[in-house]
Design a protein around this motif. Sequence first.
Motif, PDB file in Angstrom:
ATOM      1  N   LYS A  63       0.824  -1.210   0.000  1.00  0.00           N
ATOM      2  CA  LYS A  63       0.000   0.000   0.000  1.00  0.00           C
ATOM      3  C   LYS A  63       0.855   1.255   0.000  1.00  0.00           C
ATOM      4  O   LYS A  63       0.475   2.285  -0.570  1.00  0.00           O
ATOM      5  N   GLU A  64       2.012   1.180   0.639  1.00  0.00           N
ATOM      6  CA  GLU A  64       2.901   2.339   0.702  1.00  0.00           C
ATOM      7  C   GLU A  64       3.722   2.493  -0.579  1.00  0.00           C
ATOM      8  O   GLU A  64       4.148   3.599  -0.916  1.00  0.00           O
ATOM      9  N   VAL A  65       3.957   1.387  -1.278  1.00  0.00           N
ATOM     10  CA  VAL A  65       4.760   1.412  -2.506  1.00  0.00           C
ATOM     11  C   VAL A  65       3.904   1.729  -3.718  1.00  0.00           C
ATOM     12  O   VAL A  65       4.267   2.546  -4.569  1.00  0.00           O
ATOM     13  N   ILE A  66       2.745   1.097  -3.799  1.00  0.00           N
ATOM     14  CA  ILE A  66       1.888   1.234  -4.982  1.00  0.00           C
ATOM     15  C   ILE A  66       0.866   2.341  -4.724  1.00  0.00           C
ATOM     16  O   ILE A  66      -0.287   2.087  -4.366  1.00  0.00           O
ATOM     17  N   THR A  67       1.299   3.576  -4.906  1.00  0.00           N
ATOM     18  CA  THR A  67       0.419   4.735  -4.681  1.00  0.00           C
ATOM     19  C   THR A  67      -0.028   5.370  -5.987  1.00  0.00           C
ATOM     20  O   THR A  67      -0.833   6.304  -5.980  1.00  0.00           O
ATOM     21  N   GLU A  68       0.500   4.891  -7.092  1.00  0.00           N
ATOM     22  CA  GLU A  68       0.124   5.330  -8.440  1.00  0.00           C
ATOM     23  C   GLU A  68       0.420   4.160  -9.373  1.00  0.00           C
ATOM     24  O   GLU A  68       0.953   3.131  -8.928  1.00  0.00           O
ATOM     25  N   PRO A  69       0.062   4.236 -10.647  1.00  0.00           N
ATOM     26  CA  PRO A  69       0.375   3.123 -11.540  1.00  0.00           C
ATOM     27  C   PRO A  69       1.839   2.697 -11.383  1.00  0.00           C
ATOM     28  O   PRO A  69       2.744   3.531 -11.382  1.00  0.00           O
ATOM     29  N   THR A  70       2.057   1.399 -11.212  1.00  0.00           N
ATOM     30  CA  THR A  70       3.376   0.882 -10.841  1.00  0.00           C
ATOM     31  C   THR A  70       3.768  -0.297 -11.727  1.00  0.00           C
ATOM     32  O   THR A  70       2.963  -1.203 -11.954  1.00  0.00           O
ATOM     33  N   LEU A  71       5.004  -0.263 -12.214  1.00  0.00           N
ATOM     34  CA  LEU A  71       5.529  -1.340 -13.047  1.00  0.00           C
ATOM     35  C   LEU A  71       6.558  -2.104 -12.216  1.00  0.00           C
ATOM     36  O   LEU A  71       7.613  -1.570 -11.870  1.00  0.00           O
ATOM     37  N   ILE A  72       6.247  -3.371 -11.892  1.00  0.00           N
ATOM     38  CA  ILE A  72       7.076  -4.177 -10.989  1.00  0.00           C
ATOM     39  C   ILE A  72       7.857  -5.222 -11.765  1.00  0.00           C
ATOM     40  O   ILE A  72       7.325  -5.900 -12.646  1.00  0.00           O
ATOM     41  N   TYR A  73       9.135  -5.355 -11.392  1.00  0.00           N
ATOM     42  CA  TYR A  73       9.990  -6.388 -11.988  1.00  0.00           C
ATOM     43  C   TYR A  73      10.721  -7.124 -10.870  1.00  0.00           C
ATOM     44  O   TYR A  73      11.258  -6.503  -9.952  1.00  0.00           O
ATOM     45  N   PHE A  74      10.755  -8.460 -10.957  1.00  0.00           N
ATOM     46  CA  PHE A  74      11.489  -9.299 -10.014  1.00  0.00           C
ATOM     47  C   PHE A  74      12.796  -9.753 -10.661  1.00  0.00           C
ATOM     48  O   PHE A  74      12.784 -10.380 -11.724  1.00  0.00           O
ATOM     49  N   GLY A  75      13.910  -9.445 -10.032  1.00  0.00           N
ATOM     50  CA  GLY A  75      15.212  -9.852 -10.568  1.00  0.00           C
ATOM     51  C   GLY A  75      16.257  -9.801  -9.474  1.00  0.00           C
ATOM     52  O   GLY A  75      15.940  -9.895  -8.291  1.00  0.00           O
ATOM     53  N   TYR A  76      17.524  -9.627  -9.860  1.00  0.00           N
ATOM     54  CA  TYR A  76      18.571  -9.480  -8.849  1.00  0.00           C
ATOM     55  C   TYR A  76      19.724  -8.664  -9.418  1.00  0.00           C
ATOM     56  O   TYR A  76      19.974  -8.682 -10.623  1.00  0.00           O
ATOM     57  N   THR A  77      20.403  -7.931  -8.554  1.00  0.00           N
ATOM     58  CA  THR A  77      21.388  -6.958  -9.023  1.00  0.00           C
ATOM     59  C   THR A  77      22.652  -7.594  -9.559  1.00  0.00           C
ATOM     60  O   THR A  77      23.374  -6.958 -10.325  1.00  0.00           O
ATOM     61  N   TYR A  78      22.949  -8.833  -9.165  1.00  0.00           N
ATOM     62  CA  TYR A  78      24.146  -9.514  -9.653  1.00  0.00           C
ATOM     63  C   TYR A  78      23.897 -10.221 -10.983  1.00  0.00           C
ATOM     64  O   TYR A  78      24.788 -10.872 -11.521  1.00  0.00           O
ATOM     65  N   CYS A  79      22.708 -10.110 -11.510  1.00  0.00           N
ATOM     66  CA  CYS A  79      22.350 -10.716 -12.797  1.00  0.00           C
ATOM     67  C   CYS A  79      23.280 -10.169 -13.881  1.00  0.00           C
ATOM     68  O   CYS A  79      23.440  -8.951 -14.015  1.00  0.00           O
ATOM     69  N   PRO A  80      23.921 -11.049 -14.660  1.00  0.00           N
ATOM     70  CA  PRO A  80      24.934 -10.582 -15.607  1.00  0.00           C
ATOM     71  C   PRO A  80      24.406  -9.828 -16.819  1.00  0.00           C
ATOM     72  O   PRO A  80      25.094  -8.961 -17.361  1.00  0.00           O
ATOM     73  N   ASP A  81      23.199 -10.128 -17.279  1.00  0.00           N
ATOM     74  CA  ASP A  81      22.733  -9.455 -18.495  1.00  0.00           C
ATOM     75  C   ASP A  81      21.222  -9.282 -18.582  1.00  0.00           C
ATOM     76  O   ASP A  81      20.740  -8.215 -18.940  1.00  0.00           O
ATOM     77  N   VAL A  82      20.447 -10.286 -18.223  1.00  0.00           N
ATOM     78  CA  VAL A  82      19.000 -10.234 -18.418  1.00  0.00           C
ATOM     79  C   VAL A  82      18.359  -9.103 -17.616  1.00  0.00           C
ATOM     80  O   VAL A  82      17.638  -8.255 -18.160  1.00  0.00           O
ATOM     81  N   CYS A  83      18.602  -9.070 -16.317  1.00  0.00           N
ATOM     82  CA  CYS A  83      17.950  -8.069 -15.457  1.00  0.00           C
ATOM     83  C   CYS A  83      18.296  -6.629 -15.832  1.00  0.00           C
ATOM     84  O   CYS A  83      17.390  -5.791 -15.932  1.00  0.00           O
ATOM     85  N   PRO A  84      19.571  -6.313 -16.017  1.00  0.00           N
ATOM     86  CA  PRO A  84      19.875  -4.924 -16.392  1.00  0.00           C
ATOM     87  C   PRO A  84      19.167  -4.485 -17.672  1.00  0.00           C
ATOM     88  O   PRO A  84      18.686  -3.349 -17.765  1.00  0.00           O
ATOM     89  N   LEU A  85      19.087  -5.384 -18.651  1.00  0.00           N
ATOM     90  CA  LEU A  85      18.413  -5.046 -19.901  1.00  0.00           C
ATOM     91  C   LEU A  85      16.915  -4.844 -19.688  1.00  0.00           C
ATOM     92  O   LEU A  85      16.316  -3.899 -20.209  1.00  0.00           O
ATOM     93  N   ASP A  86      16.306  -5.739 -18.903  1.00  0.00           N
ATOM     94  CA  ASP A  86      14.862  -5.641 -18.663  1.00  0.00           C
ATOM     95  C   ASP A  86      14.512  -4.399 -17.857  1.00  0.00           C
ATOM     96  O   ASP A  86      13.549  -3.685 -18.174  1.00  0.00           O
ATOM     97  N   VAL A  87      15.291  -4.137 -16.816  1.00  0.00           N
ATOM     98  CA  VAL A  87      15.008  -2.980 -15.969  1.00  0.00           C
ATOM     99  C   VAL A  87      15.254  -1.681 -16.742  1.00  0.00           C
ATOM    100  O   VAL A  87      14.507  -0.709 -16.596  1.00  0.00           O
ATOM    101  N   ASP A  88      16.280  -1.676 -17.581  1.00  0.00           N
ATOM    102  CA  ASP A  88      16.534  -0.496 -18.408  1.00  0.00           C
ATOM    103  C   ASP A  88      15.402  -0.290 -19.405  1.00  0.00           C
ATOM    104  O   ASP A  88      14.986   0.852 -19.657  1.00  0.00           O
ATOM    105  N   ARG A  89      14.879  -1.378 -19.975  1.00  0.00           N
ATOM    106  CA  ARG A  89      13.723  -1.265 -20.883  1.00  0.00           C
ATOM    107  C   ARG A  89      12.554  -0.621 -20.158  1.00  0.00           C
ATOM    108  O   ARG A  89      11.888   0.275 -20.690  1.00  0.00           O
ATOM    109  N   ASN A  90      12.290  -1.077 -18.928  1.00  0.00           N
ATOM    110  CA  ASN A  90      11.194  -0.502 -18.150  1.00  0.00           C
ATOM    111  C   ASN A  90      11.428   0.977 -17.873  1.00  0.00           C
ATOM    112  O   ASN A  90      10.505   1.796 -17.960  1.00  0.00           O
ATOM    113  N   ALA A  91      12.677   1.323 -17.528  1.00  0.00           N
ATOM    114  CA  ALA A  91      13.011   2.723 -17.243  1.00  0.00           C
ATOM    115  C   ALA A  91      12.808   3.597 -18.479  1.00  0.00           C
ATOM    116  O   ALA A  91      12.300   4.724 -18.381  1.00  0.00           O
TER     117      ALA A  91
END
Length: 204
Positions: A63-91
């Motif tokens: 409730k505190e995080v989703i206060t407006e339309p929110t795009l959520i992604y589950f990943g991890y920061t040590y991910c070598p390639d997939v997560c950075p690309l996906d999160v950058d696409r979302n950004a």
Amino acid sequence: MTRTLAIAASAVVVIFLGVIGWLTLGGAAPDDQFAQCRASSVAGDLGGPFELINGRGDTVTDKEVITEPTLIYFGYTYCPDVCPLDVDRNAQAIEILETRGKIVTPVFITVDPARDTPEVVGEFAEVMHPRMIGLTGSAAQVKAASQAYRTYYKAHDPVDGEYLVDHSTFSYLVMPEHGFVEFFRRELPPEDLADKVGCFVDAV
């Protein structure tokens, strides 16, 4: 970590997406206010309450995080390639929406809480987008959030102290008054993602 290992991890994710069973293609119900925006349907409920820790070390709820339309992604920061690309696409999609006068909050939830401390996810989120919220938590908290969105993740055994985490790669659009409304595959380009998310925002 070798490039071969990273590619193998990406392949595992792709294979998983090909066989994932809870996701079905189809249309929306006629009385659905988002019917004109939907490209898919999901069997059963998706999304729900969670309690996690943000980059400042504060415990927060959905409730505190989703206060407006929110795009959520589950990943991890040590991910070598997939997560950075996906999160950058979302950004990128978020930035496109901003130019159209639509504000959507990007959220990153780690599936690797052992390494992704509040400080780590906070720094990662800040680098990816100034308004992105990075979230972590205990193993139990992360598991509960993952189960709410029916995401998959599994850590490999460590090799020379490093390890990969297989995980699903969908992004989830959640609205404060409506909850989960749609998921998006990683193959969708930023412009197309912005168009689809914008349709839901306009329909509220």
